[in-house]
Design a protein around this motif. Structure first.
Motif, short mmCIF file in Angstrom:
data_model
loop_
_atom_site.label_atom_id
_atom_site.label_comp_id
_atom_site.label_asym_id
_atom_site.label_seq_id
_atom_site.Cartn_x
_atom_site.Cartn_y
_atom_site.Cartn_z
N ARG A 161 5.70 -4.64 6.62
CA ARG A 161 4.97 -4.31 5.02
C ARG A 161 6.22 -3.93 3.65
O ARG A 161 5.46 -2.95 3.14
N TRP A 163 8.52 -1.11 2.16
CA TRP A 163 8.73 0.09 2.42
C TRP A 163 7.97 0.72 2.71
O TRP A 163 5.86 0.61 2.32
N THR A 203 4.13 -9.80 -6.10
CA THR A 203 3.67 -9.35 -5.22
C THR A 203 3.32 -7.69 -4.93
O THR A 203 2.27 -7.91 -4.04
N ASN A 204 4.13 -6.97 -5.08
CA ASN A 204 3.94 -5.39 -5.14
C ASN A 204 3.68 -5.39 -5.87
O ASN A 204 3.62 -4.08 -5.80
N ARG A 226 3.56 5.86 -4.72
CA ARG A 226 3.54 4.00 -4.86
C ARG A 226 3.53 3.18 -3.71
O ARG A 226 4.01 1.75 -3.43
N ASN A 229 1.48 2.56 2.03
CA ASN A 229 0.72 1.42 2.24
C ASN A 229 -0.86 1.39 2.60
O ASN A 229 -1.68 2.66 2.59
N HIS A 230 -1.39 -0.15 2.65
CA HIS A 230 -3.33 -0.22 3.41
C HIS A 230 -3.33 0.63 4.31
O HIS A 230 -2.05 -0.01 5.29
N ALA A 280 -1.52 -6.29 7.09
CA ALA A 280 -0.89 -6.20 8.77
C ALA A 280 -0.82 -4.58 9.22
O ALA A 280 0.12 -3.78 9.03
C1 SAM Z 1 1.80 -0.29 -3.30
S1 SAM Z 1 2.71 -1.60 -2.05
C2 SAM Z 1 3.18 -0.63 -1.01
C3 SAM Z 1 4.59 -0.27 -0.76
C4 SAM Z 1 5.44 -1.69 -0.46
N1 SAM Z 1 5.59 -1.74 0.72
C5 SAM Z 1 6.61 -1.99 -1.17
O1 SAM Z 1 7.57 -2.12 0.22
O2 SAM Z 1 6.75 -1.58 -2.32
C6 SAM Z 1 1.98 -2.44 -1.64
C7 SAM Z 1 2.67 -4.08 -1.17
O3 SAM Z 1 2.41 -3.84 0.42
C8 SAM Z 1 2.76 -4.06 1.33
N2 SAM Z 1 1.42 -4.19 2.52
C9 SAM Z 1 0.96 -2.63 1.86
N3 SAM Z 1 0.30 -3.01 2.58
C10 SAM Z 1 0.34 -3.79 3.78
C11 SAM Z 1 -0.76 -4.12 4.50
N4 SAM Z 1 -1.32 -3.22 5.13
N5 SAM Z 1 -0.22 -5.34 5.23
C12 SAM Z 1 0.66 -5.86 4.52
N6 SAM Z 1 1.14 -5.53 3.86
C13 SAM Z 1 0.64 -4.73 2.90
C14 SAM Z 1 1.97 -5.63 -0.24
O4 SAM Z 1 2.96 -6.43 0.38
C15 SAM Z 1 1.36 -4.58 -0.64
O5 SAM Z 1 1.93 -5.74 -1.85
#
Ligand code: SAM
Length: 630
Positions: A161, A163, A203-204, A226, A229-230, A280
């Protein structure tokens, strides 16, 4: 984070002044403020210049870190860490004195934990106390946003997912993790940005709804929140707080979290726009997907000519993603690429704090440090891959622990210590308005009349007194004996005998040491014509105080009842924040209780004025202020 940065990112990247400091473009060396006074906000505004010793220590650590990283500095990149919302479209709200809500907290003897905790009226209503107005003063524990009392965290790379952010200290349920900071933008701009991010394939991006009219975009400027993750089974939640008149969003733990655990919250109702994504999170209760366009965003898009309808699914247009309905999960490899380009890989496993350059391309991001002490590092390890940097630079943390009383052995001071029994002798029986004392010898007098001291103990040991008041509760103690009060009254007569004019009291400072002199000065400045206090006057004032205390207790009860409602409104259980107002019945209950409390407070103060301030006020009506103005 996806490598691309949409929405006019190019222009953003040209900023030479970012975060909480100044970037010297010529030298390409981050220049830290040489003194706290030099600290300038992104918009060139001066910021709060007070800095605690621990903040100074933390700042120096970051300074060292930057010195080491300066060589690698390159022009600005994608993401800048900030520890304060950036508001560009309007001036930050200036809290009017009339808008400040003052809690009724009282600090118990030698117990700093009693200062503005869970029972604080402000805390219960998701409002931070205002410095200078809070009865707990520096011991107040309800200024966590303002003091950036963030939990210590680690930025790390997840398997699938991108960072993520993990706790690097143990957290308890209810603990403040950190503020969700970003750029505060109005609806229209949020819409434009969201659209630009979507159409550019970013996407992020992540825009949170702050209130009906404003959104927080943390895509390019944000706090570490920020990177949370979810999860469909999260360990944190978001909550909306009012801080110095501004609404702000915080991340709070909803369960005990041990160091090293990834922090997550449910994006459910906070996600603004964006295609629906396959989840995920790996939770047993995982729903398979998250996000999707909020109702508000859909409406906006529709208004803007984009067809309203079913959510877009990110993986429908993306070969790398599978359909959530198939219940499939992304493989590790699928999600890594765009995210890994976002942050300096050397930061994996290292604690990151405000001010750190997350992306080496982001040179020049020097910010005010909000951190306090760093704690032993809890490194989040990627499976089969040790963290790449733990030795090359001093580890820093996002910020000091939330209430760190153990580390900061703050000397305990009592609220209104002048009311302690041993000090009362010098001005017993007097009722003071508008004064606030640091201690008996060092008065801090506010003429605004907000820091209110109470009358000493009541002579009326009434059965309806609030039961929960501890016996030793300073000025609120309901257990003082009649003789104590009589002593006070006698002393008051001595001090304020009609034979002595007030000017003699004040001018003859030599004869009036410490509190006595201070109080008399204060009284004279507030009430030039004040009279000695009669027993009857005291009785009335004390009765008014009883009523006020009862009203406060009622208000607390209403607040307790309101907690679940507020939680529904401010917390993650709400549907979208913008279209879920607090039910009017709950609001009305609160307003009624608050009005009662204000009325009690007004009557209490007015009873003092009426009896102490001389003939002018004494002629005023003795009627209570009606609850509802007629
Ligand atoms: C606010 S950002 C969180 C930080 C992100 N992981 C990053 O590297 O920038 C939200 C993004 O993280 C990823 N993400 C967060 N939670 C997720 C999850 N449970 N499953 C898959 N992707 C996730 C998705 O790409 C989403 O658009």
């Amino acid at each position: 984070m996806a490598g691309d940065s949409a929405g006019g990112a190019g222009a953003e990247q040209q900023r030479s002044v970012v975060g909480w400091g100044i970037y010297d473009r010529l030298k390409k060396v981050p220049r830290l403020a040489s003194s706290p006074k030099d600290v300038v906000s992104p918009r060139g505004r001066r910021t709060n210049t007070s800095e605690s010793a621990s903040e100074t220590a933390a700042r120096r650590m970051v300074e060292d870190l930057f010195k080491q990283e300066a060589d690698a500095a390159e022009p600005l990149g994608d993401f800048v860490l900030i520890d304060h919302n950036e508001i560009n479209h309007r001036k930050p709200k200036k809290q009017e004195e009339s808008e400040i809500t003052i809690c009724e907290c009282v600090i118990e003897d030698d117990n700093p934990e009693s200062a503005c905790g869970e029972q604080c009226l402000n805390m219960m209503t998701y409002t931070e106390c205002t410095p200078g107005y809070c009865p707990s003063d520096e011991l107040c524990r309800n200024q966590r946003f303002q003091r950036c009392q963030y939990a210590q965290t680690n930025l790390f790379q997840t398997d699938n997912r991108g960072w993520g952010l993990a706790a690097s200290q143990d957290l308890k349920a209810g603990d403040f993790v950190m503020e969700y900071c970003g750029e505060v933008v109005p609806v229209k701009e949020a819409l434009q940005r969201a659209k630009a991010y979507e159409t550019s394939g970013t996407t992020n991006w992540f825009i949170l709804n702050l209130n009906g009219g404003e959104y927080i975009d943390a895509t390019h400027f944000g706090s570490l929140a920020r990177f949370i993750n979810h999860s469909c089974d999260p360990n944190c939640e978001t909550a909306k707080w009012t801080v110095l008149g501004e609404e702000r969003i915080g991340i709070f733990a909803i369960q005990d979290i041990s160091a090293g655990t990834e922090l997550t919250f449910d994006y459910k109702y906070t996600w603004f726009g964006g295609a629906r994504m396959r989840c995920a999170c790996g939770a047993n209760s995982c729903s398979g997907s998250f996000g999707g366009r909020s109702k508000a965003f859909q409406v906006f898009m529709q208004r803007d000519g984009v067809p309203f309808g079913k959510d877009a699914y990110a993986w429908e247009d993306d070969a790398q993603r599978t359909d959530a309905d198939e219940g499939g999960r992304q493989s590790d490899a699928e999600d890594d690429a765009p995210l890994s380009s976002f942050i300096d890989p050397s930061l994996v496993g290292r604690k990151v704090r405000s001010g750190m350059i997350v992306n080496p391309k982001n040179a020049g991001v020097i910010m005010k440090t909000s951190a306090e002490k760093s704690a032993p590092e809890a490194v989040v390890k990627k499976e089969g891959q040790p963290p790449s940097v733990t030795t090359e630079a001093p580890a820093t943390s996002v910020a000091g622990p939330s209430y760190a009383p153990a580390e900061k052995s703050t000397p305990v001071r009592r609220r209104a210590s002048v009311f302690k029994k041993d000090k009362l002798s010098s001005f017993k029986g007097m009722h003071v308005l508008g004064g606030k004392f640091k201690d008996s010898s060092e008065p801090r007098i506010k003429k605004s009349g907000r820091g209110t001291h109470r009358v000493p103990a009541s002579r009326f040991e009434k059965s309806e007194e609030p039961e929960e008041k501890p016996e030793e509760q300073d000025i609120y103690s309901r257990k003082r004996s009649r003789s104590d009060v009589e002593d006070q009254l006698k002393a008051a007569e001595v001090i304020l005998s009609p034979e002595q004019s007030m000017s003699q009291h004040v001018q003859g400072v030599a004869g009036f040491q410490n509190a006595r002199s201070v109080v008399n000065k204060l009284l004279l400045s507030e009430f030039p014509n004040f009279f000695p206090v009669s027993e009857a006057a005291c009785a009335e004032v004390e009765f008014a105080q009883e009523l006020e205390i009862a009203a406060v207790s009622d208000l607390k009860k209403v607040c307790e009842e309101l907690q679940p409602v507020l939680r529904t409104y401010c917390g993650p259980d709400s549907s979208t924040w913008d279209d879920n107002p607090v039910p009017s019945s709950a609001g009305e209950n609160w307003m009624e209780a608050r009005c009662k409390q204000l009325r009690g407070s007004l009557n209490f103060h007015f009873s003092i004025i009426r009896h102490l301030a001389g003939p002018t006020f004494a002629l005023c009506s003795t009627k209570e202020v009606p609850l509802v103005p007629t």
